[in-house]
Design a protein around this motif. Structure first.
Motif, short mmCIF file in Angstrom:
data_model
loop_
_atom_site.label_atom_id
_atom_site.label_comp_id
_atom_site.label_asym_id
_atom_site.label_seq_id
_atom_site.Cartn_x
_atom_site.Cartn_y
_atom_site.Cartn_z
N ASN A 11 0.78 -1.24 0.00
CA ASN A 11 0.00 0.00 0.00
C ASN A 11 0.81 1.28 0.00
N ARG A 12 2.17 1.19 -0.01
CA ARG A 12 2.94 2.44 -0.02
C ARG A 12 4.42 2.21 -0.33
N VAL A 13 5.07 3.31 -0.67
CA VAL A 13 6.52 3.32 -0.81
C VAL A 13 7.08 3.69 0.56
N VAL A 14 7.83 2.79 1.16
CA VAL A 14 8.35 3.00 2.51
C VAL A 14 9.67 3.77 2.47
N TRP A 15 10.48 3.52 1.45
CA TRP A 15 11.78 4.18 1.32
C TRP A 15 12.11 4.29 -0.15
N ASP A 16 12.65 5.43 -0.57
CA ASP A 16 13.10 5.61 -1.95
C ASP A 16 14.16 6.70 -1.98
N SER A 17 15.42 6.30 -1.82
CA SER A 17 16.51 7.27 -1.88
C SER A 17 17.85 6.56 -2.05
N GLU A 18 18.87 7.36 -2.25
CA GLU A 18 20.23 6.86 -2.36
C GLU A 18 20.75 6.54 -0.97
N VAL A 19 21.49 5.43 -0.84
CA VAL A 19 22.10 5.02 0.43
C VAL A 19 23.53 4.57 0.15
N LYS A 20 24.31 4.45 1.22
CA LYS A 20 25.70 4.00 1.08
C LYS A 20 25.84 2.49 1.22
N GLU A 21 24.98 1.89 2.07
CA GLU A 21 25.12 0.47 2.39
C GLU A 21 23.84 0.00 3.07
N ILE A 22 23.52 -1.29 2.89
CA ILE A 22 22.44 -1.89 3.67
C ILE A 22 22.88 -3.24 4.20
N VAL A 41 18.76 -12.13 -6.37
CA VAL A 41 17.37 -12.10 -5.90
C VAL A 41 17.34 -12.97 -4.66
N ALA A 42 16.75 -12.42 -3.57
CA ALA A 42 16.75 -13.15 -2.30
C ALA A 42 15.40 -13.04 -1.63
N ALA A 43 15.03 -14.09 -0.90
CA ALA A 43 13.83 -14.05 -0.07
C ALA A 43 14.19 -13.29 1.20
N VAL A 44 13.36 -12.30 1.54
CA VAL A 44 13.58 -11.48 2.73
C VAL A 44 12.83 -12.09 3.90
N ASP A 45 13.52 -12.26 5.00
CA ASP A 45 12.93 -12.84 6.20
C ASP A 45 12.27 -11.74 7.03
N ILE A 46 11.48 -12.13 7.99
CA ILE A 46 11.00 -11.17 8.98
C ILE A 46 12.23 -10.79 9.80
N GLY A 47 12.61 -9.53 9.74
CA GLY A 47 13.82 -9.10 10.44
C GLY A 47 14.10 -7.63 10.22
N VAL A 48 15.22 -7.19 10.74
CA VAL A 48 15.60 -5.78 10.69
C VAL A 48 16.56 -5.55 9.53
N MET A 49 16.30 -4.50 8.75
CA MET A 49 17.23 -4.05 7.73
C MET A 49 17.91 -2.80 8.26
N LYS A 50 19.24 -2.75 8.13
CA LYS A 50 20.01 -1.58 8.55
C LYS A 50 20.44 -0.82 7.30
N ILE A 51 20.31 0.49 7.36
CA ILE A 51 20.57 1.35 6.20
C ILE A 51 21.56 2.43 6.62
N ARG A 52 22.67 2.55 5.87
CA ARG A 52 23.65 3.61 6.15
C ARG A 52 23.52 4.70 5.11
N LEU A 53 23.35 5.92 5.62
CA LEU A 53 23.19 7.10 4.78
C LEU A 53 23.83 8.27 5.49
N ASN A 54 24.74 8.96 4.83
CA ASN A 54 25.41 10.14 5.41
C ASN A 54 26.10 9.82 6.74
N GLY A 55 26.72 8.66 6.82
CA GLY A 55 27.47 8.30 8.02
C GLY A 55 26.63 7.87 9.20
N ARG A 56 25.32 7.81 9.04
CA ARG A 56 24.43 7.41 10.13
C ARG A 56 23.64 6.17 9.70
#
Length: 142
Positions: A11-22, A41-56
């Motif tokens: 039902n929505r776009v949750v994230w759409d931007s440039e990142v350094k790493e996930i 191509v990978a199956a995504v599990d129920i879990g946490v995705m970490k996203i690095r952008l601008n050093g954070r």
């Protein structure tokens, strides 16, 4: 160099931007993705995705789906996703408490499986809020 990350739920776009790493939780374990990653191509599990952008680092709770990585573009299609900043801590704690109680009361295989999945989702939401960022080279001036 950057990656283009798009996270889409039904039902929505949750994230759409440039990142350094996930760092992404897949059904076969966690994978780190940097620019020039091999196509996948990978199956995504129920879990946490970490996203690095601008050093954070930011985190996002993913509720299962698929990810496609190709030419520095990552598309993640999930059943549901919530960014760490959008999760209400008290509500997430209450949902976790209820899910634990439901699992303890589950009767029969089907109820136990459904309760276990609900508990995993509730735990993931709490982990997304409490996730500590991994160490990156950026923190050491490299």
């Amino acid at each position: 160099m950057t990656l283009n990350l798009r996270v889409l739920s039904p039902n929505r776009v949750v994230w759409d931007s440039e990142v350094k790493e996930i760092i992404l939780s897949t059904n076969s374990g966690q994978i780190g993705v940097l620019p020039n990653h091999a196509s996948l191509v990978a199956a995504v599990d129920i879990g946490v995705m970490k996203i690095r952008l601008n050093g954070r680092w930011s985190t996002m709770a993913l509720m299962g789906g698929f990810a496609k990585i190709d030419n520095d573009k990552i598309t993640v299609l999930v059943n549901n996703a919530e960014r760490d900043v959008d999760i209400n801590l008290k509500e997430a704690q209450e949902t976790f408490r209820i899910a634990k109680a439901d699992l303890a009361r589950a009767e029969g295989k089907r109820q136990a499986i459904e309760a276990d999945v609900a508990l995993k989702r509730a735990r993931t939401r709490l982990e997304a809020i409490n996730a500590s960022p991994p160490v990156s080279n950026e923190n050491f001036g490299e």
